[in-house]
Design a protein around this motif. Structure first.
Motif, PDB file in Angstrom:
ATOM      1  N   ILE A   1       1.778  -0.290  -5.979  1.00  0.00           N
ATOM      2  CA  ILE A   1       2.947  -1.078  -5.967  1.00  0.00           C
ATOM      3  C   ILE A   1       3.073  -1.750  -7.302  1.00  0.00           C
ATOM      4  O   ILE A   1       2.069  -2.366  -7.973  1.00  0.00           O
ATOM      5  N   ASN A   2       4.219  -1.801  -7.955  1.00  0.00           N
ATOM      6  CA  ASN A   2       4.458  -2.613  -9.130  1.00  0.00           C
ATOM      7  C   ASN A   2       5.629  -3.557  -9.057  1.00  0.00           C
ATOM      8  O   ASN A   2       6.511  -3.555  -8.532  1.00  0.00           O
ATOM      9  N   ASN A   3       5.219  -4.593  -9.418  1.00  0.00           N
ATOM     10  CA  ASN A   3       6.386  -5.918  -9.519  1.00  0.00           C
ATOM     11  C   ASN A   3       6.566  -6.627 -10.711  1.00  0.00           C
ATOM     12  O   ASN A   3       7.536  -7.136 -11.266  1.00  0.00           O
ATOM     13  N   GLY A   4       5.532  -6.153 -11.939  1.00  0.00           N
ATOM     14  CA  GLY A   4       5.702  -6.987 -13.286  1.00  0.00           C
ATOM     15  C   GLY A   4       5.080  -8.457 -12.870  1.00  0.00           C
ATOM     16  O   GLY A   4       4.735  -8.690 -11.733  1.00  0.00           O
ATOM     17  N   LEU A   5       4.812  -9.268 -14.020  1.00  0.00           N
ATOM     18  CA  LEU A   5       4.640 -10.443 -13.553  1.00  0.00           C
ATOM     19  C   LEU A   5       5.619 -11.551 -14.119  1.00  0.00           C
ATOM     20  O   LEU A   5       6.101 -11.360 -15.312  1.00  0.00           O
TER      21      LEU A   5
ATOM     22  N   GLN B   1       8.516   2.168 -12.509  1.00  0.00           N
ATOM     23  CA  GLN B   1       8.519   3.147 -10.964  1.00  0.00           C
ATOM     24  C   GLN B   1       7.725   2.061  -9.922  1.00  0.00           C
ATOM     25  O   GLN B   1       7.108   1.157 -10.153  1.00  0.00           O
ATOM     26  N   ASN B   2       7.993   2.715  -8.816  1.00  0.00           N
ATOM     27  CA  ASN B   2       7.378   2.022  -7.569  1.00  0.00           C
ATOM     28  C   ASN B   2       7.414   0.568  -7.433  1.00  0.00           C
ATOM     29  O   ASN B   2       6.487  -0.174  -7.197  1.00  0.00           O
ATOM     30  N   MET B   3       8.788   0.117  -7.539  1.00  0.00           N
ATOM     31  CA  MET B   3       9.025  -1.399  -7.463  1.00  0.00           C
ATOM     32  C   MET B   3       9.687  -1.632  -6.046  1.00  0.00           C
ATOM     33  O   MET B   3      10.570  -1.180  -5.995  1.00  0.00           O
ATOM     34  N   PRO B   4       9.015  -2.527  -5.219  1.00  0.00           N
ATOM     35  CA  PRO B   4       9.762  -2.877  -4.110  1.00  0.00           C
ATOM     36  C   PRO B   4      10.572  -4.009  -4.281  1.00  0.00           C
ATOM     37  O   PRO B   4      10.364  -4.937  -4.904  1.00  0.00           O
ATOM     38  N   PHE B   5      11.978  -3.976  -4.074  1.00  0.00           N
ATOM     39  CA  PHE B   5      13.008  -4.871  -4.278  1.00  0.00           C
ATOM     40  C   PHE B   5      12.841  -5.853  -3.550  1.00  0.00           C
ATOM     41  O   PHE B   5      13.478  -7.299  -3.896  1.00  0.00           O
TER      42      PHE B   5
ATOM     43  N   HIS C   1      13.177  -8.953  -5.808  1.00  0.00           N
ATOM     44  CA  HIS C   1      12.879  -8.618  -7.150  1.00  0.00           C
ATOM     45  C   HIS C   1      13.851  -8.974  -7.936  1.00  0.00           C
ATOM     46  O   HIS C   1      15.015  -8.974  -7.723  1.00  0.00           O
ATOM     47  N   PRO C   2      13.193  -9.604  -9.095  1.00  0.00           N
ATOM     48  CA  PRO C   2      14.545  -9.946 -10.236  1.00  0.00           C
ATOM     49  C   PRO C   2      15.330  -8.915 -10.842  1.00  0.00           C
ATOM     50  O   PRO C   2      16.338  -9.176 -11.372  1.00  0.00           O
TER      51      PRO C   2
ATOM     52  N   ARG D   1       0.797   6.269   9.479  1.00  0.00           N
ATOM     53  CA  ARG D   1       1.621   5.581  10.559  1.00  0.00           C
ATOM     54  C   ARG D   1       1.124   5.131  11.785  1.00  0.00           C
ATOM     55  O   ARG D   1       1.585   4.317  12.777  1.00  0.00           O
ATOM     56  N   ARG D   2      -0.211   5.712  12.072  1.00  0.00           N
ATOM     57  CA  ARG D   2      -0.977   5.268  13.361  1.00  0.00           C
ATOM     58  C   ARG D   2      -1.582   3.923  13.025  1.00  0.00           C
ATOM     59  O   ARG D   2      -1.712   3.089  14.081  1.00  0.00           O
ATOM     60  N   TRP D   3      -1.414   3.300  12.055  1.00  0.00           N
ATOM     61  CA  TRP D   3      -2.424   2.058  11.684  1.00  0.00           C
ATOM     62  C   TRP D   3      -1.192   1.136  11.362  1.00  0.00           C
ATOM     63  O   TRP D   3      -1.223  -0.077  11.500  1.00  0.00           O
ATOM     64  N   CYS D   4      -0.035   1.564  10.652  1.00  0.00           N
ATOM     65  CA  CYS D   4       0.754   0.462   9.863  1.00  0.00           C
ATOM     66  C   CYS D   4       1.968   0.156  10.914  1.00  0.00           C
ATOM     67  O   CYS D   4       2.508   0.732  11.437  1.00  0.00           O
ATOM     68  N   THR D   5       2.482  -1.280  10.447  1.00  0.00           N
ATOM     69  CA  THR D   5       3.345  -1.916  11.231  1.00  0.00           C
ATOM     70  C   THR D   5       4.697  -1.981  10.290  1.00  0.00           C
ATOM     71  O   THR D   5       5.811  -2.446  10.624  1.00  0.00           O
ATOM     72  N   ILE D   6       4.557  -1.795   8.879  1.00  0.00           N
ATOM     73  CA  ILE D   6       5.576  -1.963   7.712  1.00  0.00           C
ATOM     74  C   ILE D   6       5.551  -0.777   7.170  1.00  0.00           C
ATOM     75  O   ILE D   6       4.548  -0.327   6.373  1.00  0.00           O
ATOM     76  N   GLU D   7       6.765  -0.485   6.498  1.00  0.00           N
ATOM     77  CA  GLU D   7       7.006   0.566   5.835  1.00  0.00           C
ATOM     78  C   GLU D   7       7.984   0.057   4.712  1.00  0.00           C
ATOM     79  O   GLU D   7       8.826  -0.492   4.998  1.00  0.00           O
ATOM     80  N   THR D   8       7.471   0.103   3.577  1.00  0.00           N
ATOM     81  CA  THR D   8       8.139  -0.651   2.100  1.00  0.00           C
ATOM     82  C   THR D   8       8.744   0.607   1.414  1.00  0.00           C
ATOM     83  O   THR D   8       7.883   1.449   0.842  1.00  0.00           O
ATOM     84  N   VAL D   9       9.919   0.420   1.105  1.00  0.00           N
ATOM     85  CA  VAL D   9      10.710   1.125   0.341  1.00  0.00           C
ATOM     86  C   VAL D   9      10.547   0.827  -0.907  1.00  0.00           C
ATOM     87  O   VAL D   9      10.535  -0.670  -1.399  1.00  0.00           O
ATOM     88  N   GLN D  10      10.275   1.752  -1.951  1.00  0.00           N
ATOM     89  CA  GLN D  10      10.150   1.207  -3.551  1.00  0.00           C
ATOM     90  C   GLN D  10      11.293   1.919  -4.195  1.00  0.00           C
ATOM     91  O   GLN D  10      11.584   3.217  -3.897  1.00  0.00           O
TER      92      GLN D  10
END
Length: 421
Positions: A120-124, A159-163, A170-171, A357-366
């Protein structure tokens, strides 16, 4: 040596107006004034920005993959030219984009440092900047970054930024983008393990865990090992690389951990001292007792920043206690441990796999933002968009995806200098 390129431009349209200051880190605040000039600087070394960088990275919005130690470990192992972008307003740093320059087919691409191994990439970004960054401001900043990197790169590939991340937009969400072919998967952690698995199939989870423990005891028992000494870390990371190589070979998959520089990167991370619970890399393992005394059935690498934990990798030895599913057992134990330590998110990283998918409750689009700089970069950007959409389509067809992976695995047996994704 620092190299600086300046580009001042007016931030018109919905200016960053004064308001209630937002805390940045533990000891500083910043109010952004009306129509301030944004100064863009590009650094070819990380060291001049270390103090500001470490201050900005404390923010929970910021990915641990943009942390100073993570980027430094990659830079030291790879030696790619750096182009770290700093944006400031009235002398105060409002954002840092840690970029490196890689060359592919004669195209110079500025991407996030360690991009191929980031989940996951956000920048600072300063919270005040995120709060007030309008679409017009984002576009103005993007144009300034393109001008500042002219002559250094042909294309900026963020790349790979969740908005949408942790309740914030995300800005750069207003910039043109393409959906990344890989989504990320997270488990929201509750106050304890029982409440956490209640989000899933709690009855099945409890039964599976009891059965795994019972089967382990029948083989002589086990312990959950967290590597603490330098010797333990070195032994476990070496074993992980061997286990993963065997696993990839058996499945006919390319081994992205094979290059020496990739292995050096992870070894560099292990040398960084933890800061409380926070650490760029911590190794966990299932160590067996009894008939398999001292042998390691499963290994995983976790990274933590604030309340966010990411599983970076995992491996198993399929010859040992295969009836116990040691990889699944290790996940249960690690999740239980980080809950006790106050974590709020357990991140399984990018890539759609059944166990996630067996473990996770959240799917994050990047999403990927592509900013062409030169004519060559415009052609490359169009190609990358096409490749990304093609990969997404392929991954929706498991049979075709498996065939391509087998083809890549054969190619991977040839010498290479760069890990492919």
């Amino acid at each position: 040596m620092q190299t600086t390129i300046l580009d001042n431009h007016r931030m018109a349209a919905e200016p960053l107006s004064p308001g209630k200051p937002r805390a940045v880190g533990a000891d500083r605040t910043m109010t952004i004034g009306v129509a301030e000039d944004v100064k863009i600087e590009v650094f070819d070394r990380m060291e001049p920005l270390e103090s500001e960088w470490r201050r900005l990275q404390r923010d929970s919005f910021t990915s641990l993959h943009q942390g100073y130690d993570w980027c430094d470990a990659w830079a030291r192992s790879h030696g790619h030219p750096l182009a770290v972008v700093r944006g400031s307003i009235a002398g105060e740093t409002c954002f840092i984009l840690p970029l490196e320059i890689v060359t592919a087919r004669s195209v110079r691409i500025a991407r996030y440092i360690a991009g191929p191994f980031n989940n996951i990439n956000n920048g600072l970004f300063m919270p005040a900047f995120r709060d007030r960054c309008s679409p017009q401001v984002a576009r103005s900043v993007a144009h300034a970054i393109v001008r500042a990197l002219s002559g250094r790169a042909d294309l900026v590939w963020l790349q790979n930024m969740p908005f949408d991340w942790r309740g914030e937009r995300h800005p750069f969400a207003a910039l043109p983008s393409v959906e990344n072919q890989n989504h990320a998967f997270q488990l929201a952690l509750a106050a304890d393990m029982e409440a956490t698995i209640r989000q899933l199939n709690a009855k099945r989870r409890r039964k599976m865990y009891r059965n795994q423990c019972r089967k382990m005891e029948a083989h002589g028992g086990f312990e959950h090992l967290v590597a603490a000494t330098a010797a333990e870390k070195a032994a476990l990371i070496d074993l992980f690389f061997r286990q993963k190589a065997i696993r990839f070979e058996a499945q006919g998959l390319p081994n992205v951990f094979r290059p020496d520089e990739i292995q050096a990167f992870f070894r560099n991370l292990l040398q960084v001292a933890p800061n409380g619970c926070d650490t760029p890399l911590q190794l966990h393992a299932i160590r067996l007792n009894g008939e398999n005394e001292g042998k390691i059935a499963a290994i995983a690498g976790l990274s933590r920043k604030n309340d966010h934990v990411i599983c970076q990798f995992g491996s198993i030895d399929e010859r040992l206690v295969p009836d116990t599913s040691p990889g699944e057992l290790l996940f249960f134990l690690m999740i239980e441990k980080v809950i006790d330590e106050g974590a709020a998110i357990f991140d399984f990283g990018v890539g759609d796999q059944c166990y996630k998918r067996r473990w996770c409750t959240i799917e994050t689009v990047q999403r990927d933002v592509l900013l062409p700089i030169s004519g060559k970069g415009r052609i490359a950007a169009a190609g990358l968009q096409l490749v990304t959409r093609t990969k997404a389509a392929i991954k929706r067809h498991p049979g075709l995806y498996a065939f391509i992976q087998r083809f890549r695995a054969r190619a991977d047996r040839e010498p290479t200098n760069e890990a492919s994704e």
